[in-house]
Design an enzyme around this catalytic site. Structure first.
Site, PDB file in Angstrom:
ATOM      1  N   GLU A  43       0.846  -1.201   0.000  1.00  0.00           N
ATOM      2  CA  GLU A  43       0.000   0.000   0.000  1.00  0.00           C
ATOM      3  C   GLU A  43       0.883   1.254   0.000  1.00  0.00           C
ATOM      4  O   GLU A  43       1.895   1.316   0.694  1.00  0.00           O
ATOM      5  CB  GLU A  43      -0.876  -0.018   1.250  1.00  0.00           C
ATOM      6  CG  GLU A  43      -1.770   1.190   1.424  1.00  0.00           C
ATOM      7  CD  GLU A  43      -2.544   1.163   2.737  1.00  0.00           C
ATOM      8  OE1 GLU A  43      -3.597   1.810   2.802  1.00  0.00           O
ATOM      9  OE2 GLU A  43      -2.087   0.500   3.697  1.00  0.00           O
ATOM     10  N   LYS A 109      -9.742   2.478  -2.225  1.00  0.00           N
ATOM     11  CA  LYS A 109      -9.938   1.853  -0.925  1.00  0.00           C
ATOM     12  C   LYS A 109     -11.318   2.188  -0.360  1.00  0.00           C
ATOM     13  O   LYS A 109     -11.685   3.358  -0.232  1.00  0.00           O
ATOM     14  CB  LYS A 109      -8.839   2.319   0.032  1.00  0.00           C
ATOM     15  CG  LYS A 109      -8.788   1.602   1.365  1.00  0.00           C
ATOM     16  CD  LYS A 109      -7.600   2.126   2.178  1.00  0.00           C
ATOM     17  CE  LYS A 109      -7.429   1.405   3.485  1.00  0.00           C
ATOM     18  NZ  LYS A 109      -6.262   1.943   4.249  1.00  0.00           N
ATOM     19  N   CYS A 143      -5.396  -3.030   2.646  1.00  0.00           N
ATOM     20  CA  CYS A 143      -5.145  -2.954   4.084  1.00  0.00           C
ATOM     21  C   CYS A 143      -6.393  -3.136   4.950  1.00  0.00           C
ATOM     22  O   CYS A 143      -6.848  -4.246   5.181  1.00  0.00           O
ATOM     23  CB  CYS A 143      -4.423  -1.642   4.393  1.00  0.00           C
ATOM     24  SG  CYS A 143      -3.492  -1.684   5.951  1.00  0.00           S
TER      25      CYS A 143
END
Length: 258
Positions: A43, A109, A143
Site C-alpha cells: 500500500e 480503498k 489494508c
C-alpha cells in the site's frame, strides 16, 4: 485456468520520498530471474502511509503510473500496488492494476482507517474490482478492507485470488496473521497479503508478515521483518479440487450492498 506465478515485494519504504522508493523498488525487482505473471507491491508503495496528500498526490498520468507502465512492460507482467492519487478535487488511496501493454484498471480503498484519520484526507471508493489474469479472477483490496468480511465475500465464486496490499503495523500483526487465513478458508480462495517493513515517518514499526495462504489455510509463503522479493506458484488444480470436494459456498447467504 493455468498455474499462476506471483512475485511479492516486501520492502522498506522511504518516508514521503517518491523518487527514492521508485528507484529502490526498481532495483529490487531487477533481481527477478524467472518469468512471473504478477508483481505485488505494498500500500502507498511510493510514499509510505501518509496523510500528506496535498504535497504527494499525483494525477493518473504522473510519474508513479509512468514508472508502473515501465516496470510492467520490462517484466512483461501485471504490476499492482496502491498510490496517492488526486482525481478532480478529491484524494484517493488508489490501487492500480497495470498491465504490460500499459492499460490499467483501479480500485479505490473502500474502508478508510478512521483510527488514523485517513477519512479526513481521502475519499472512499464504493466499487470492488475483479480482473482477469490468465484465467484467474483476481480481487485486489487495500489494508483495512481485510477486517470487513462482507466486503470481501466471494459470492458465487466471483474470484479465485484475493490480494491485500498494506501498511499494517507490527503492533496488530496477530490480527493480520489471523484474518488472512480466515478470508482464504471462508471464501475458498488463495489470499496474498503484501505488507511493508521498517519504521515509517511516525515511528510506527511494520514487521511485514507478507504471506500467501491456499484455500485450505495452508501457508505457501511467509516472510517477517526483512526485505524480500520472492516468486511462488499458485496451483490451479488445488483450487478446483478444494471447491469440488467441499462446495460449501453453494449454501452461503446471498446479499447485496445498498
Amino acid at each position: 485456468m493455468e498455474n499462476l506465478k506471483v512475485t511479492v515485494f516486501q520492502g522498506h519504504l522511504f518516508w514521503e520520498n517518491t523518487d527514492k522508493n521508485l528507484q529502490n523498488i526498481g532495483f529490487r525487482l531487477s533481481s527477478i530471474r524467472t518469468k512471473t505473471d504478477l508483481i505485488i507491491l505494498p500500500e502507498m508503495f511510493s510514499t509510505g502511509f501518509t496523510m500528506n496528500a496535498e504535497k504527494l498526490a499525483e494525477p493518473m498520468n504522473g510519474k508513479t503510473l509512468q514508472w508502473m507502465q515501465q516496470m510492467a512492460a520490462r517484466h512483461t507482467c501485471v504490476i499492482t500496488g496502491s498510490v496517492i492519487i488526486k482525481d478532480g478535487d478529491s484524494y484517493y488511496n488508489r490501487l492500480i492494476w497495470m498491465r504490460a501493454d500499459g492499460s490499467y484498471e483501479y480500485y479505490d480503498k473502500k474502508h478508510l482507517f478512521t483510527l488514523g484519520k485517513e477519512h479526513h484526507t481521502y475519499s472512499a471508493g464504493d466499487k470492488r474490482l475483479i480482473v482477469d489474469l490468465n484465467g484467474w479472477k483476481v480481487c485486489p483490496m487495500i489494508c483495512y478492507d481485510l477486517r470487513f468480511p462482507a466486503w470481501l465475500r466471494n459470492n458465487n465464486q466471483e474470484y479465485d485470488l484475493l490480494i491485500i496490499v498494506a501498511n499494517w503495523p507490527e503492533r496488530r500483526a496477530l490480527h493480520w496473521r489471523s484474518l488472512i487465513p480466515a478470508r482464504a478458508i471462508e471464501n475458498q480462495t488463495y489470499v496474498i497479503g503484501v505488507n511493508r517493513v521498517g519504521h515509517d515517518g511516525n515511528e510506527v514499526y511494520h514487521s511485514g508478515d507478507s504471506t500467501c495462504i491456499d484455500p485450505n489455510g495452508n501457508v505457501i509463503y511467509y516472510k517477517r521483518d526483512e526485505e524480500d522479493v520472492y516468486t511462488f506458484t499458485l496451483n490451479a488444480e488445488e483450487l478446483i479440487k478444494t471447491r469440488r470436494a467441499l462446495p460449501f459456498l453453494n449454501d452461503a447467504d446471498h446479499f447485496t450492498f445498498n
